[in-house]
Scaffold this active site. Structure first.
Site, PDB file in Angstrom:
ATOM      1  CB  SER A 270       8.720  -9.225   4.253  1.00  0.00           C
ATOM      2  OG  SER A 270       9.041  -9.694   2.959  1.00  0.00           O
TER       3      SER A 270
ATOM      4  CB  VAL B  23      -2.980   0.520  10.765  1.00  0.00           C
ATOM      5  CG1 VAL B  23      -3.619  -0.801  11.075  1.00  0.00           C
ATOM      6  CG2 VAL B  23      -2.265   0.529   9.427  1.00  0.00           C
TER       7      VAL B  23
ATOM      8  CB  SER C 140       8.489  -0.658   6.023  1.00  0.00           C
ATOM      9  OG  SER C 140       8.036  -1.733   5.224  1.00  0.00           O
ATOM     10  CE  LYS C 141       6.269  -6.018   5.588  1.00  0.00           C
ATOM     11  NZ  LYS C 141       5.185  -6.241   6.538  1.00  0.00           N
TER      12      LYS C 141
ATOM     13  CB  ILE D  99       2.421 -16.072   1.790  1.00  0.00           C
ATOM     14  CG1 ILE D  99       3.659 -16.199   2.699  1.00  0.00           C
ATOM     15  CG2 ILE D  99       1.229 -16.831   2.374  1.00  0.00           C
ATOM     16  CD1 ILE D  99       4.233 -17.593   2.872  1.00  0.00           C
TER      17      ILE D  99
ATOM     18  CE1 TYR E 240       5.635  -5.327   2.259  1.00  0.00           C
ATOM     19  CE2 TYR E 240       7.554  -6.562   1.507  1.00  0.00           C
ATOM     20  CZ  TYR E 240       6.314  -6.524   2.109  1.00  0.00           C
ATOM     21  OH  TYR E 240       5.744  -7.691   2.586  1.00  0.00           O
TER      22      TYR E 240
HETATM   23  N1  LIG Z   1       1.949 -12.541   0.821  1.00  0.00           N
HETATM   24  C1  LIG Z   1       3.268 -12.530   0.883  1.00  0.00           C
HETATM   25  O1  LIG Z   1       3.948 -13.117   0.030  1.00  0.00           O
HETATM   26  C2  LIG Z   1       3.971 -11.837   2.020  1.00  0.00           C
HETATM   27  C3  LIG Z   1       5.367 -12.016   2.102  1.00  0.00           C
HETATM   28  C4  LIG Z   1       6.044 -11.396   3.138  1.00  0.00           C
HETATM   29  C5  LIG Z   1       5.370 -10.623   4.058  1.00  0.00           C
HETATM   30  N2  LIG Z   1       4.024 -10.462   3.956  1.00  0.00           N
HETATM   31  C6  LIG Z   1       3.387  -9.606   4.959  1.00  0.00           C
HETATM   32  O2  LIG Z   1       2.298 -10.264   5.540  1.00  0.00           O
HETATM   33  C7  LIG Z   1       1.351  -9.299   6.005  1.00  0.00           C
HETATM   34  C8  LIG Z   1      -0.023  -9.691   5.504  1.00  0.00           C
HETATM   35  O3  LIG Z   1      -0.017  -9.640   4.078  1.00  0.00           O
HETATM   36  P1  LIG Z   1      -0.874 -10.643   3.184  1.00  0.00           P
HETATM   37  O4  LIG Z   1       0.052 -11.366   2.310  1.00  0.00           O
HETATM   38  O5  LIG Z   1      -1.833 -11.393   4.012  1.00  0.00           O
HETATM   39  O6  LIG Z   1      -1.594  -9.576   2.236  1.00  0.00           O
HETATM   40  P2  LIG Z   1      -3.101  -9.145   2.058  1.00  0.00           P
HETATM   41  O7  LIG Z   1      -3.962 -10.325   1.823  1.00  0.00           O
HETATM   42  O8  LIG Z   1      -3.056  -8.056   1.044  1.00  0.00           O
HETATM   43  O9  LIG Z   1      -3.483  -8.549   3.489  1.00  0.00           O
HETATM   44  C9  LIG Z   1      -3.078  -7.279   3.916  1.00  0.00           C
HETATM   45  C10 LIG Z   1      -3.961  -6.888   5.079  1.00  0.00           C
HETATM   46  O10 LIG Z   1      -3.533  -5.623   5.580  1.00  0.00           O
HETATM   47  C11 LIG Z   1      -4.652  -4.775   5.677  1.00  0.00           C
HETATM   48  N3  LIG Z   1      -4.255  -3.396   5.490  1.00  0.00           N
HETATM   49  C12 LIG Z   1      -3.470  -2.882   4.495  1.00  0.00           C
HETATM   50  N4  LIG Z   1      -3.358  -1.562   4.629  1.00  0.00           N
HETATM   51  C13 LIG Z   1      -4.061  -1.217   5.750  1.00  0.00           C
HETATM   52  C14 LIG Z   1      -4.346  -0.004   6.409  1.00  0.00           C
HETATM   53  N5  LIG Z   1      -3.853   1.167   5.946  1.00  0.00           N
HETATM   54  N6  LIG Z   1      -5.114  -0.009   7.516  1.00  0.00           N
HETATM   55  C15 LIG Z   1      -5.613  -1.187   7.988  1.00  0.00           C
HETATM   56  N7  LIG Z   1      -5.396  -2.368   7.404  1.00  0.00           N
HETATM   57  C16 LIG Z   1      -4.629  -2.388   6.295  1.00  0.00           C
HETATM   58  C17 LIG Z   1      -5.618  -5.257   4.585  1.00  0.00           C
HETATM   59  O11 LIG Z   1      -6.955  -4.972   4.934  1.00  0.00           O
HETATM   60  P3  LIG Z   1      -7.891  -3.821   4.328  1.00  0.00           P
HETATM   61  O12 LIG Z   1      -7.517  -3.642   2.897  1.00  0.00           O
HETATM   62  O13 LIG Z   1      -9.267  -4.355   4.550  1.00  0.00           O
HETATM   63  O14 LIG Z   1      -7.591  -2.638   5.185  1.00  0.00           O
HETATM   64  C18 LIG Z   1      -5.409  -6.758   4.671  1.00  0.00           C
HETATM   65  O15 LIG Z   1      -6.219  -7.304   5.684  1.00  0.00           O
HETATM   66  C19 LIG Z   1       1.829  -7.944   5.488  1.00  0.00           C
HETATM   67  O16 LIG Z   1       2.495  -7.244   6.513  1.00  0.00           O
HETATM   68  C20 LIG Z   1       2.809  -8.327   4.397  1.00  0.00           C
HETATM   69  O17 LIG Z   1       3.800  -7.342   4.200  1.00  0.00           O
HETATM   70  C21 LIG Z   1       3.309 -11.047   2.953  1.00  0.00           C
END
Ligand SMILES: NC(=O)c1ccc[n+]([C@@H]2O[C@H](COP(=O)([O-])OP(=O)(O)OC[C@H]3O[C@@H](n4cnc5c(N)ncnc54)[C@H](OP(=O)(O)O)[C@@H]3O)[C@@H](O)[C@H]2O)c1
Length: 254
Positions: free
Chosen positions: A139, A61, A155-156, A185, A152
């Site tokens: 987040s 991205v 950014s959020k 999550i 982080y």
């Molecule tokens: N899990 C939690 O507890 C939690 C809590 C609050 C917020 N969030 C937010 O939810 C969103 C999704 O996170 P998730 O929990 O589903 O984590 P995840 O399973 O690690 O997924 C992150 C996704 O972002 C993609 N990504 C990361 N860096 C990238 C880059 N430079 N270019 C393109 N794609 C990129 C990864 O794909 P590739 O590696 O294939 O590129 C992956 O598909 C994030 O914004 C995270 O901050 C998560």
């Protein structure tokens, strides 16, 4: 039964795992044509094999030329783009005193700047259509604090503030902009330095047994995908600039 996203075209980032992947599946089941963006091409191709309405687009991205190509590829065959889900994100864990400006900049480039660039690219089409839904994933780290995640959290927080302004800017065109703020999550992101945080004794004691999370468990990606779906479809008509917290109650407790 009519499907919630029939005839809609959606672009979802961070589609190769966790919340993004669950959202792709949910959208595809609701009849959307989905452009699924992430770096891990093979994961996206698996999704496309599972759901014929899914088109993979593998890129980073932070590669703005690739993002431009992706939006062009999404719009050209369908003549429109209805939904943007900005979801790709990452975090690193470091005390402020040990962190570097390079880490800060990389976090902003992925978690915040790419959201802005994609919105810039899709909004002209949405204005032409007089219709659009943008859902930005932030987040609970933007609302309450923990150590080690300063960049982080910044950014959020930026996503939340920017999304509110964007909602005001775009309201006259029929474009609604909202935020989903997940709490804890269970995804790849909850594995930190090789340890699934949700299984540690500390997590189980504090968040589960003592109910720091009132619902006493981590959330599942599908539960966040449901919130994203609601804000992405025609059932969402009078909500804009809102941050929908999906955290099992985590941020309402002391
Ligand atoms: N899990 C939690 O507890 C939690 C809590 C609050 C917020 N969030 C937010 O939810 C969103 C999704 O996170 P998730 O929990 O589903 O984590 P995840 O399973 O690690 O997924 C992150 C996704 O972002 C993609 N990504 C990361 N860096 C990238 C880059 N430079 N270019 C393109 N794609 C990129 C990864 O794909 P590739 O590696 O294939 O590129 C992956 O598909 C994030 O914004 C995270 O901050 C998560």
């Amino acid at each position: 039964m009519s499907r919630l996203l029939a005839n809609k075209v959606a672009l979802i980032t961070g589609a190769s795992s966790g919340i993004g992947q669950a959202t792709v599946r949910r959208f595809a089941r609701e009849g959307a044509t989905v452009i699924a963006l992430a770096r891990r091409r093979e994961r996206l191709e698996e999704l496309a094999r599972e759901y014929p309405g899914v088109t993979p687009f593998a890129c980073d991205v932070t590669d703005h030329a690739a993002l431009e190509q992706c939006v062009r590829q999404a719009v050209t065959p369908h003549g429109r783009i209805d939904v943007l889900v900005n979801n790709a994100g990452f975090s690193y864990y470091q005390r402020h005193t040990d962190s570097t400006l390079e880490q800060w900049r990389q976090t902003m480039a992925v978690n915040l700047e790419a959201y802005y660039v994609l919105a810039q690219l899709v909004v002209p089409h949405m204005i032409r259509q007089r219709y659009g839904r943008i859902v930005n994933v932030s987040s609970t780290q933007a609302l309450a604090s923990e150590p080690l995640v300063g960049a982080y959290a910044a950014s959020k927080g930026g996503i939340n503030a920017w999304s509110r302004t964007l909602a005001v800017d775009l309201a006259e065109y029929g474009i609604l902009v909202n935020v989903v703020a997940p709490g804890c999550i269970h995804t790849e992101m909850s594995t930190i330095h090789g340890v699934d945080e949700t299984t540690t004794p500390d997590f189980q004691e504090w968040y589960v047994r003592r109910r720091k999370i009132p619902l006493a468990r981590p959330g599942q990606p599908e539960e966040v995908a449901n919130a994203i779906l609601f804000l992405s479809g025609d059932q969402c008509t009078y909500i804009t600039g809102h941050t929908l917290v999906v955290d099992g109650g985590l941020t309402i407790t002391f």
